[in-house]
Design a protein around this motif. Structure first.
Motif, PDB file in Angstrom:
ATOM      1  N   MET A   1       1.135  -1.414   0.258  1.00 20.30           N
ATOM      2  CA  MET A   1       0.242  -0.013  -0.183  1.00 20.30           C
ATOM      3  C   MET A   1       0.718   1.126   0.003  1.00 20.30           C
ATOM      4  O   MET A   1       0.372   1.959  -0.542  1.00 20.30           O
ATOM      5  CB  MET A   1      -0.377   0.168   1.027  1.00 20.30           C
TER       6      MET A   1
ATOM      7  N   PHE B   1      -5.935   1.534   6.164  1.00 17.54           N
ATOM      8  CA  PHE B   1      -5.685   0.141   5.090  1.00 17.54           C
ATOM      9  C   PHE B   1      -5.606  -1.089   5.750  1.00 17.54           C
ATOM     10  O   PHE B   1      -5.702  -2.176   5.960  1.00 17.54           O
ATOM     11  CB  PHE B   1      -4.908   0.401   3.794  1.00 17.54           C
TER      12      PHE B   1
ATOM     13  N   TRP C   1     -13.556   1.226   7.864  1.00 17.86           N
ATOM     14  CA  TRP C   1     -13.815   0.544   6.093  1.00 17.86           C
ATOM     15  C   TRP C   1     -14.646   1.962   5.794  1.00 17.86           C
ATOM     16  O   TRP C   1     -13.625   2.889   5.137  1.00 17.86           O
ATOM     17  CB  TRP C   1     -14.891  -1.202   5.995  1.00 17.86           C
TER      18      TRP C   1
ATOM     19  N   GLN D   1     -11.854   4.583   5.571  1.00 16.82           N
ATOM     20  CA  GLN D   1     -10.958   4.396   4.729  1.00 16.82           C
ATOM     21  C   GLN D   1     -11.658   4.850   2.753  1.00 16.82           C
ATOM     22  O   GLN D   1     -10.846   5.340   2.272  1.00 16.82           O
ATOM     23  CB  GLN D   1     -10.761   3.062   4.220  1.00 16.82           C
TER      24      GLN D   1
ATOM     25  N   ALA E   1      -2.283  -1.092  -7.552  1.00 20.40           N
ATOM     26  CA  ALA E   1      -3.136  -0.344  -6.324  1.00 20.40           C
ATOM     27  C   ALA E   1      -3.903  -1.508  -7.542  1.00 20.40           C
ATOM     28  O   ALA E   1      -4.833  -2.085  -6.236  1.00 20.40           O
ATOM     29  CB  ALA E   1      -3.934   0.388  -7.223  1.00 20.40           C
ATOM     30  N   LEU E   2      -4.239  -2.160  -8.337  1.00 25.28           N
ATOM     31  CA  LEU E   2      -5.437  -2.800  -9.155  1.00 25.28           C
ATOM     32  C   LEU E   2      -4.765  -4.278  -8.097  1.00 25.28           C
ATOM     33  O   LEU E   2      -5.590  -5.274  -8.062  1.00 25.28           O
ATOM     34  CB  LEU E   2      -5.328  -3.012 -10.442  1.00 25.28           C
TER      35      LEU E   2
ATOM     36  N   PHE F   1      -6.119  -4.725  -4.842  1.00 26.44           N
ATOM     37  CA  PHE F   1      -7.017  -4.842  -4.835  1.00 26.44           C
ATOM     38  C   PHE F   1      -7.575  -6.339  -4.728  1.00 26.44           C
ATOM     39  O   PHE F   1      -8.548  -7.054  -3.425  1.00 26.44           O
ATOM     40  CB  PHE F   1      -7.548  -3.982  -5.444  1.00 26.44           C
TER      41      PHE F   1
ATOM     42  N   THR G   1      -6.136  -8.795  -1.869  1.00 27.21           N
ATOM     43  CA  THR G   1      -6.980  -8.723  -0.560  1.00 27.21           C
ATOM     44  C   THR G   1      -8.369  -8.871  -1.006  1.00 27.21           C
ATOM     45  O   THR G   1      -8.502  -9.655   0.403  1.00 27.21           O
ATOM     46  CB  THR G   1      -7.407  -6.794  -0.212  1.00 27.21           C
ATOM     47  N   MET G   2      -9.350  -9.044  -1.631  1.00 29.73           N
ATOM     48  CA  MET G   2     -10.031  -9.620  -2.293  1.00 29.73           C
ATOM     49  C   MET G   2     -10.238 -11.068  -2.210  1.00 29.73           C
ATOM     50  O   MET G   2     -11.170 -11.975  -1.218  1.00 29.73           O
ATOM     51  CB  MET G   2     -11.052  -9.673  -3.550  1.00 29.73           C
TER      52      MET G   2
ATOM     53  N   TRP H   1     -14.102   1.429  -9.991  1.00 33.78           N
ATOM     54  CA  TRP H   1     -13.520   0.908  -8.755  1.00 33.78           C
ATOM     55  C   TRP H   1     -14.790   0.761  -7.376  1.00 33.78           C
ATOM     56  O   TRP H   1     -14.696  -0.060  -7.047  1.00 33.78           O
ATOM     57  CB  TRP H   1     -12.080   1.681  -8.238  1.00 33.78           C
TER      58      TRP H   1
END
Length: 733
Positions: free
Chosen positions: A85, A105, A427, A430, A467-468, A471, A474-475, A585
């Protein structure tokens, strides 16, 4: 106190209503008292010398390696996520808002990283270890009280469930080791009288060999914790263990017997918790919860059980407790100050586990014991109402977590519970910080060169590729425990077939993931609002849960979620104006908020849930092949509801049924003498209205709920009611 047969005959015109059931009238509602002291525990004073030593220390070691994996893995993952991050935002320098985004985050990521590593542990264990169930013992040398606390519940449901449990226990041949108690905190007079009638009828059905008891508290001081404590201090001395249920609990006889046998095998055990599965759910929302608990729950619970070891937690029901240890060490203190952070501790079960563990007793979960069940709220709004109370109780633990003498794992349980609700506002924060950064970059003139000396400009940009990737990672970590649960179910032939087969099971998981993702932003705002209310001092109160499958009126749904829809519309327009990429996003969050009203409406729809059930979607093995105890409980509940006593008018019942009136009076506590000059308003009003009434119909019409409640607790007022006349019948001309 038993009622004499002479009294019953006197009230019924000199005739015994049923001579073959004399024992029902002669047996008191509760056994003789056998008191235990239950001193209030201190959270600030404690000495290590107060902790008992293990009798069998070898049974309570061996969790350190799995804890190293779970928490060490969480720290490694969190550190890696933080670094990634940082690399996303560090291009051209990091601003204050970007540092805030990184910190938020990290907090949120650590939460899902811990769930992931615990899920990995549970997945690996279930993958390579076959569950084995201990055979039923030949005999039990201890006595266990099975407690059903009730508060304004439909009597047909709870009495039907308890009878099914009792019959199942009797089938094991070990029924004489158990007594069964209904301990009522009901405040609705109609429900209270219906409970007493259901209790007496159940005694008749089961016969004199079943030790069935009923007690009602006039004042529900300290709610469920106070209800259990009242039983412990007055009758707990007669029982080695107490098995605590909830009003929606159901357990098979084998699970009840196995819990008692586990307590006998381990003298160090203070609380042994089962993993209740959700059953009997039909609305869309409840079936989602039921399916998720069945498919993902075992993986999560096994991982939790592995790292907790014998330093575990207690969730308030479907668990067995060593009675004398509980009495000696779990007297619940009140917190200083007023609610919501002061007063009675709402989530008392966590604290009880902490106190009994501090005293040197083990607290653990036995996932191998199957046959433990519960129900869940039927809609999103019902869940949010229950969640509000849980949120307040968990946030109260911020004043308990630092108590003296608690085990480190206990403090982790408290921290986990607290963060489960703080995660939503974090969340949300954020998302707001990220949106603010995007707004700043789009609308504010770019100051590439500041007043401070620098050879390079400050570029307010992100590394989009990183960033992608972050993400996506994280998912993946967030969804991994669900995938683990799906794999375990697919590899288990009987459970896979009972859940509709591999294709339907996979489709069900996809549907659950999609619906949960859409509901998540709505729950985020609901929980954030609950946290805010608590921080500004609003108490949640304590209302009975709605357990049926009926839908909530659409106007109430619109009122509850209109602000969520407006916020979703605003966020969508703002994100699209800033950047189509930002809109893409944020689209899952925006879509969930825009659909808040129809999603909440659909969540409580019985027809949608039943349609999915007919097509084998969101099916569970317990739904396809219902446990015998659940089938029996549902049948009994239907039979009892058909009698119609759940909705009977309490005043009318006590007035017309003299035999029941006599029994009802025997179940009342001995009246305490009133202090001269002090008057209770509700009693004074009840007495005045009864004295003024010309008929029982007038009295019933004039008395409000609180006055009825007081009148039916007072023998002299009951006598006054019984002397009133019925209204004269008007003969047709």
């Amino acid at each position: 106190m038993a009622v004499s047969m002479d009294t019953v005959e006197e009230h019924t015109g000199g005739t015994n209503p049923n001579p073959s059931q004399e024992w029902v009238y002669q047996r008191p509602a509760m056994p003789d008292e056998n008191r235990l002291e239950m001193p209030v525990q201190s959270l600030t004073k404690w000495s290590r010398s107060e902790r008992r030593s293990w009798i069998h220390p070898a049974l309570h070691h061996g969790s350190w390696l799995i804890r190293l994996f779970v928490f060490g893995g969480m720290l490694v993952l969190t550190a890696f996520g933080a670094w990634e991050m940082y690399k996303v935002v560090e291009v051209g320098g990091v601003t204050f808002l970007e540092w805030a985004l990184v910190c938020l985050f990290v907090l949120n990521f650590s939460w899902i990283a811990l769930a992931f590593t615990a899920g990995v542990a549970g997945f690996v264990y279930l993958l390579f270890h076959r569950r084995t169930t201990q055979p039923l013992p030949q005999q039990l040398s201890t006595r266990t009280a099975v407690l059903m606390p009730i508060y304004n519940e439909a009597p047909s449901r709870v009495f039907g469930a308890m009878q099914a449990i009792i019959e199942s226990v009797e089938q094991t041949g070990l029924g004489r080791a158990f007594d069964y108690f209904f301990v009522s905190d009901t405040t609705d007079p109609n429900v209270w009288i219906a409970e007493e009638r259901a209790f007496l009828a159940m005694r008749k059905r089961l016969g004199p060999d079943i030790q069935l008891w009923y007690h009602h508290r006039q004042r529900n001081t300290n709610r469920k914790a106070g209800n259990i404590a009242n039983w412990v201090t007055r009758w707990g001395g007669s029982y080695d263990h107490m098995l605590v249920l909830d009003a929606d609990s159901l357990m098979t006889g084998s699970s009840v017997v196995q819990l008692a046998a586990a307590m006998e095998r381990d003298p160090d055990a203070g609380i042994i918790q089962t993993l209740p599965l959700i059953i009997n759910r039909n609305t869309l929302f409840a079936r989602i919860q039921q399916f998720a608990a069945r498919v993902y729950g075992p993986v999560i619970a096994e991982g939790l059980s592995l790292w907790m070891g014998h330093d575990g937690n207690y969730w308030g029901h479907n668990a067995i407790i060593r009675t004398k240890a509980f009495a000696a060490h779990c007297g619940m203190p009140d917190l200083s100050g007023r609610p919501p952070f002061g007063g009675h501790i709402l989530s008392h079960d966590f604290v009880e586990a902490a106190l009994i563990r501090r005293a040197g007793y083990a607290v653990y979960m036995l996932n191998d014991i199957t046959g433990s069940y519960e129900e869940s709220p039927p809609s999103l709004i019902d869940l949010s109402a229950r969640d509000r109370r849980w949120c307040q109780g968990n946030l109260q633990h911020s004043r308990v977590i630092g108590s003296k003498g608690f085990h480190p794992c206990t403090r982790q349980h408290f921290a986990n519970g607290i963060f489960s609700y703080l995660a939503s506002p974090l969340w949300l924060l954020q998302l707001l910080v990220g949106l603010t950064i995007a707004l700043q970059a789009h609308f504010i003139r770019r100051e590439y060169f500041t007043d401070e000396f620098s050879l390079f400009p400050t570029w307010p940009v992100f590394n989009a590729e990183l960033a992608l990737a972050l993400f996506g990672g994280t998912m993946g970590i967030l969804l991994a425990p669900k995938i683990f649960g799906l794999i375990i179910m697919l590899l288990d032939g009987p459970n896979r077939r009972a859940s509709g087969g591999g294709i339907r099971l996979t489709l069900s998981v996809l549907l659950e993931i999609i619906l949960s993702a859409l509901l998540a932003p709505v729950m985020m705002l609901i929980q954030s609002g609950a946290v805010f209310e608590i921080l500004v001092g609003r108490d949640s109160g304590w209302k009975p849960q709605r357990r049926d499958d009926g839908s909530i009126p659409f106007r109430d749904i619109v009122k509850r979620h209109r602000s969520h829809t407006v916020l979703g519309l605003f966020a969508g327009v703002a994100a699209y104006v800033i950047s189509p990429y930002l809109f893409t996003w944020m689209s899952p969050t925006i879509l969930g908020l825009l659909l808040a009203i129809p999603l909440s409406w659909a969540s409580g729809q019985l027809a949608l849930g039943l349609w999915l059930r007919r097509h084998g979607i969101l099916a569970t093995p317990e739904e396809t092949h219902p446990p015998e105890v659940a089938t029996r409980a549902n049948a009994l509940s239907t039979e009892l509801a058909a009698v119609g006593e759940d909705d009977s008018d309490a005043i009318e019942v006590v007035y017309k049924d003299a035999g029941f009136r006599a029994l009802h009076e025997t179940m009342l506590p001995t009246s305490a003498s009133r202090e001269r000059g002090r008057f209770e308003q509700d009693r004074v009003m009840a007495q005045a209205k009864i004295a003024e009434a010309a008929s029982i119909e007038e009295a019933a019409k004039w008395l409000n709920s609180k006055e009825r409640f007081v009148a039916l607790h007072d023998r002299s007022l009951i006598a006054s009611l019984s002397r009133l006349h019925e209204p004269a019948k008007v003969e047709p001309a």
